[in-house]
Design a protein around this motif. Structure first.
Motif, PDB file in Angstrom:
ATOM      1  N   LYS A  37       8.813  46.506  18.014  1.00 24.07           N
ATOM      2  CA  LYS A  37       7.551  45.795  18.147  1.00 24.07           C
ATOM      3  C   LYS A  37       7.394  44.818  16.992  1.00 24.07           C
ATOM      4  O   LYS A  37       7.014  43.670  17.170  1.00 24.07           O
ATOM      5  N   GLU A  38       7.711  45.312  15.771  1.00 21.74           N
ATOM      6  CA  GLU A  38       7.572  44.481  14.573  1.00 21.74           C
ATOM      7  C   GLU A  38       8.340  45.114  13.429  1.00 21.74           C
ATOM      8  O   GLU A  38       8.822  46.243  13.517  1.00 21.74           O
ATOM      9  N   SER A  39       8.434  44.353  12.363  1.00 17.91           N
ATOM     10  CA  SER A  39       9.041  44.853  11.136  1.00 17.91           C
ATOM     11  C   SER A  39       8.243  44.282   9.973  1.00 17.91           C
ATOM     12  O   SER A  39       7.940  43.096   9.956  1.00 17.91           O
ATOM     13  N   THR A  40       7.883  45.143   9.037  1.00 16.50           N
ATOM     14  CA  THR A  40       7.186  44.665   7.850  1.00 16.50           C
ATOM     15  C   THR A  40       8.202  44.504   6.730  1.00 16.50           C
ATOM     16  O   THR A  40       9.204  45.212   6.679  1.00 16.50           O
ATOM     17  N   ARG A  80      10.794  36.902  18.009  1.00 19.86           N
ATOM     18  CA  ARG A  80      10.828  37.884  19.098  1.00 19.86           C
ATOM     19  C   ARG A  80      10.287  37.247  20.337  1.00 19.86           C
ATOM     20  O   ARG A  80       9.403  36.499  20.358  1.00 19.86           O
TER      21      ARG A  80
END
Length: 130
Positions: A68-71, A130
């Motif tokens: 979904k995401e990466s920090t 993405r």
């Protein structure tokens, strides 16, 4: 470490495993990577070739996770003794530190990565789409 406990929302007795690798460029050490995560996932991760493959690629292409995401957080730190030894530098020399956490499609943090780079031999650039 506290940052791993916080990011992964671990229970007090929950086991965390870590794996560390040294990355080379032209036979010279340039980076020290540490992945930390819950025991079941990390046991699967160490079955893969983490010395030459990117952990994110392993998670997605080999272990079937969808992101979904990466920090990511970047900062400068002094080289700890063991990392300095492995990178061939003096303890306390500055390193570029990147900490990142990938989250799967339902928002669950998968692991924490701490990447330490020698700034005299490495520049880190990224584009995330993405």
């Amino acid at each position: 470490p506290a940052f791993v406990t916080s990011v992964l929302d671990l229970e007090p007795a929950e086991k965390v495993l870590s794996v560390s690798t040294v990355r080379f460029w032209d036979d010279a050490p340039v980076a020290y990577f540490t992945l930390l995560g819950r025991e079941p996932l990390m046991r699967r991760m160490v079955q893969e070739d983490l010395e030459t493959n990117d952990a994110m690629s392993v998670l997605e292409s080999r272990l079937g996770y969808r992101f979904k995401e990466s920090t990511m957080e970047a900062s400068a730190v002094a080289a700890p003794a063991e990392v300095a030894r492995r990178l061939g530098i003096a303890e306390g020399e500055p390193l570029l530190r990147l900490r990142c956490t990938p989250y799967d499609i339902d928002g669950t943090p998968l692991l924490c990565a701490e990447l330490l780079f020698r700034p005299d031999r490495y520049a880190y650039k990224w584009t995330l789409r993405r």
